[in-house]
Design a protein around this motif. Structure first.
Motif, mmCIF file in Angstrom:
data_model
loop_
_atom_site.group_PDB
_atom_site.id
_atom_site.type_symbol
_atom_site.label_atom_id
_atom_site.label_comp_id
_atom_site.label_asym_id
_atom_site.label_seq_id
_atom_site.Cartn_x
_atom_site.Cartn_y
_atom_site.Cartn_z
ATOM 1 N N UNK A 38 0.828 -1.212 0.000
ATOM 2 C CA UNK A 38 0.000 0.000 0.000
ATOM 3 C C UNK A 38 0.858 1.256 0.000
ATOM 4 N N UNK A 39 2.114 1.130 0.453
ATOM 5 C CA UNK A 39 3.022 2.280 0.438
ATOM 6 C C UNK A 39 3.273 2.757 -0.987
ATOM 7 N N UNK A 40 3.233 1.823 -1.948
ATOM 8 C CA UNK A 40 3.467 2.196 -3.349
ATOM 9 C C UNK A 40 2.408 3.161 -3.858
ATOM 10 N N UNK A 41 1.199 3.034 -3.313
ATOM 11 C CA UNK A 41 0.122 3.947 -3.714
ATOM 12 C C UNK A 41 0.401 5.378 -3.278
ATOM 13 N N UNK A 42 1.164 5.543 -2.210
ATOM 14 C CA UNK A 42 1.491 6.885 -1.718
ATOM 15 C C UNK A 42 2.271 7.653 -2.777
ATOM 16 N N UNK A 43 3.321 7.031 -3.295
ATOM 17 C CA UNK A 43 4.140 7.666 -4.335
ATOM 18 C C UNK A 43 3.311 7.963 -5.573
ATOM 19 N N UNK A 44 2.508 6.970 -5.979
ATOM 20 C CA UNK A 44 1.691 7.122 -7.181
ATOM 21 C C UNK A 44 0.724 8.303 -7.046
ATOM 22 N N UNK A 45 0.063 8.388 -5.899
ATOM 23 C CA UNK A 45 -0.912 9.463 -5.696
ATOM 24 C C UNK A 45 -0.240 10.835 -5.642
ATOM 25 N N UNK A 46 0.940 10.903 -5.014
ATOM 26 C CA UNK A 46 1.661 12.177 -4.941
ATOM 27 C C UNK A 46 2.066 12.629 -6.344
ATOM 28 N N UNK A 47 2.608 11.693 -7.136
ATOM 29 C CA UNK A 47 3.031 12.048 -8.493
ATOM 30 C C UNK A 47 1.822 12.410 -9.366
ATOM 31 N N UNK A 48 0.765 11.587 -9.310
ATOM 32 C CA UNK A 48 -0.417 11.820 -10.139
ATOM 33 C C UNK A 48 -1.102 13.137 -9.796
ATOM 34 N N UNK A 49 -1.014 13.565 -8.551
ATOM 35 C CA UNK A 49 -1.621 14.835 -8.137
ATOM 36 C C UNK A 49 -0.978 16.016 -8.867
ATOM 37 N N UNK A 50 0.322 15.936 -9.109
ATOM 38 C CA UNK A 50 1.047 17.037 -9.756
ATOM 39 C C UNK A 50 1.190 16.841 -11.265
ATOM 40 N N UNK A 51 1.207 15.583 -11.711
ATOM 41 C CA UNK A 51 1.424 15.302 -13.134
ATOM 42 C C UNK A 51 0.403 14.265 -13.601
ATOM 43 N N UNK A 52 -0.868 14.622 -13.535
ATOM 44 C CA UNK A 52 -1.945 13.681 -13.826
ATOM 45 C C UNK A 52 -1.859 13.111 -15.236
ATOM 46 N N UNK A 53 -1.415 13.945 -16.199
ATOM 47 C CA UNK A 53 -1.363 13.498 -17.595
ATOM 48 C C UNK A 53 -0.254 12.461 -17.827
ATOM 49 N N UNK A 54 0.671 12.352 -16.866
ATOM 50 C CA UNK A 54 1.786 11.415 -16.999
ATOM 51 C C UNK A 54 1.625 10.148 -16.153
ATOM 52 N N UNK A 55 0.481 10.007 -15.478
ATOM 53 C CA UNK A 55 0.349 8.881 -14.540
ATOM 54 C C UNK A 55 0.337 7.520 -15.245
ATOM 55 N N UNK A 56 -0.130 7.484 -16.504
ATOM 56 C CA UNK A 56 -0.100 6.234 -17.264
ATOM 57 C C UNK A 56 1.329 5.783 -17.525
ATOM 58 N N UNK A 57 2.186 6.731 -17.879
ATOM 59 C CA UNK A 57 3.604 6.430 -18.104
ATOM 60 C C UNK A 57 4.256 5.956 -16.807
ATOM 61 N N UNK A 58 3.921 6.636 -15.706
ATOM 62 C CA UNK A 58 4.458 6.240 -14.392
ATOM 63 C C UNK A 58 4.055 4.806 -14.083
ATOM 64 N N UNK A 59 2.773 4.490 -14.278
ATOM 65 C CA UNK A 59 2.258 3.154 -13.958
ATOM 66 C C UNK A 59 2.967 2.084 -14.776
ATOM 67 N N UNK A 60 3.190 2.331 -16.068
ATOM 68 C CA UNK A 60 3.856 1.341 -16.933
ATOM 69 C C UNK A 60 5.276 1.044 -16.453
ATOM 70 N N UNK A 61 6.057 2.108 -16.207
ATOM 71 C CA UNK A 61 7.446 1.925 -15.789
ATOM 72 C C UNK A 61 7.533 1.359 -14.374
ATOM 73 N N UNK A 62 6.568 1.720 -13.529
ATOM 74 C CA UNK A 62 6.509 1.165 -12.174
ATOM 75 C C UNK A 62 6.327 -0.350 -12.240
ATOM 76 N N UNK A 63 5.386 -0.799 -13.074
ATOM 77 C CA UNK A 63 5.098 -2.228 -13.192
ATOM 78 C C UNK A 63 6.296 -2.989 -13.751
ATOM 79 N N UNK A 64 6.922 -2.434 -14.782
ATOM 80 C CA UNK A 64 8.098 -3.084 -15.384
ATOM 81 C C UNK A 64 9.218 -3.227 -14.350
ATOM 82 N N UNK A 65 9.497 -2.138 -13.634
ATOM 83 C CA UNK A 65 10.572 -2.156 -12.636
ATOM 84 C C UNK A 65 10.261 -3.133 -11.508
#
Length: 386
Positions: free
Chosen positions: A341-368
């Motif tokens: 659930x800690x991973x959601x913290x980073x995702x939500x913080x990033x998506x709050x500031x860069x909502x249009x890039x959250x799909x890219x974040x999610x893809x690279x997060x999953x790969x890593x």
């Protein structure tokens, strides 16, 4: 009203699921005073004490001050990224992965913007998230599932670290390699973390507030050490809990409003559910047969769907091999976005500031995460082979 209910469910989904499971199980096992015996009050007392202390240290800026001090010594993107990542890695061992990310992800975003390195935001935040989850594995206080299993198994600290140490070491090497790949150009950086204020009165007030924060942090660090004495079974949990609560209430009571009490309620709900399931012989036998001997694999699989804290709470009732379950739910924090659930913290913080890039974040997060999970599974296989 409807919107508030939906908002609450979205915010505390795990708590809602745990509560629902506890309520359903109560139809099969009649509620009695025996329910109290399901609850591990020692774990709850330690967890609440630690969360309160960490909330106080965070509110008074201790972690930001340490981070700022380290960043002043960085000269290029490689050094900067290593500091930002390993702040999460090492601090998560003592302040939990959640607090580490809540503190250092916004700190990283501010720092990278100041030195015109926004292109590094996604890779650095993803590696920070990996670092927090992996660093928190090493100690009983690094994350809630560790504290619970450490207490349940009545492990020695040396035994606990011996089980998890190899995975932490491998993780540290992986993190360094990841930063080396992300920052292979080693661009020079220049930035200022603090601005000097020429107004004497404002500067005087700032120094006064800083001195006051230092005094509070000194008290919180004493409370933290007291909590550690409980973890290693030197001090009774209720003594530390009372001292922490009374001290914070008198000194800094606003901190008590920032503690995540929903996590405590989630634990209680899962304690009741697993306790009730344990009373239903048919279900208990089936689950014991399924989990026994497969603790690592089942722990990883369950974590991908319900996250590793609930997985530890649920599966611990159906095995006695807590060492393997410990490995499973910790490695299981890698993989999907909800595995920890800690991973959601980073995702939500990033998506709050860069909502249009959250799909890219999610893809690279999953790969890593899948890559790291594969490597640590290989480490597990190697340890078993040896």
């Amino acid at each position: 009203m409807k919107e508030k209910v939906i908002g609450f469910i979205k915010k505390d989904t795990v708590l809602c699921v745990a509560t629902t499971l506890a309520m359903v199980s109560a139809f099969f096992v009649k509620p009695t005073l025996n329910y109290v015996n399901y609850i591990d009050f020692r774990v709850l007392g330690i967890l609440l004490s630690l969360m309160t202390v960490m909330a106080g240290l965070q509110r008074n800026g201790l972690f930001d001050m340490i981070g700022s001090s380290l960043l002043k010594r960085t000269k290029n993107t490689m050094q900067l990224s290593l500091v930002l990542v390993f702040l999460c890695f090492f601090f998560s061992m003592f302040i939990t992965n959640d607090v580490s990310l809540i503190t250092f992800v916004p700190f990283a975003m501010l720092t990278l913007r100041k030195c015109n390195q926004e292109k590094l935001l996604i890779p650095v935040i993803i590696v920070q998230t990996l670092a927090a989850n992996l660093g928190s594995m090493l100690t009983p206080i690094g994350n809630p599932q560790n504290l619970y299993l450490y207490n349940l198994a009545e492990m020695k600290m040396s035994t606990f670290i011996g089980i998890i140490g190899p995975y932490t070491l491998a993780s540290g090497i992986l993190l360094q390699l990841s930063v080396a790949v992300v920052c292979r150009k080693k661009e020079k950086i220049e930035f200022t973390l603090e601005e000097n204020n020429s107004d004497h009165e404002i500067e005087k007030e700032r120094l006064h507030l800083r001195r006051k924060a230092h005094q509070k942090n000194a008290v919180y660090l004493i409370l933290f050490l007291m909590s550690l004495l409980v973890v290693v079974r030197v001090l009774p949990y209720y003594v530390a809990f009372i001292v922490v609560f009374v001290t914070v209430f008198i000194m800094d009571r606003q901190v008590l409003k920032t503690v995540d009490y929903s996590l405590i309620l989630t634990f209680i709900a899962f304690f009741i559910f697993t306790g009730n399931i344990g009373e239903i012989e048919t279900i208990r036998n089936v689950l014991q047969e399924f989990v026994s001997g497969r603790e690592v694999g089942v722990g990883i699989a369950a974590s991908q769907v319900i996250s590793n804290v609930p997985a530890a709470l649920l599966l611990s009732g159906f095995t006695k091999d807590y060492a393997k379950l410990l490995v499973g739910v910790n490695i299981g924090g890698l993989g999907t976005l909800i595995a920890s659930m800690a991973s959601l913290i980073s995702y939500k913080i990033y998506a709050h500031h860069y909502n249009e890039q959250k799909g890219k974040y999610f893809r690279w997060f999953t790969i890593a995460n899948v890559g790291y999970l594969a490597v640590l599974l290989a480490v597990y296989g190697l340890i078993r082979w040896m």
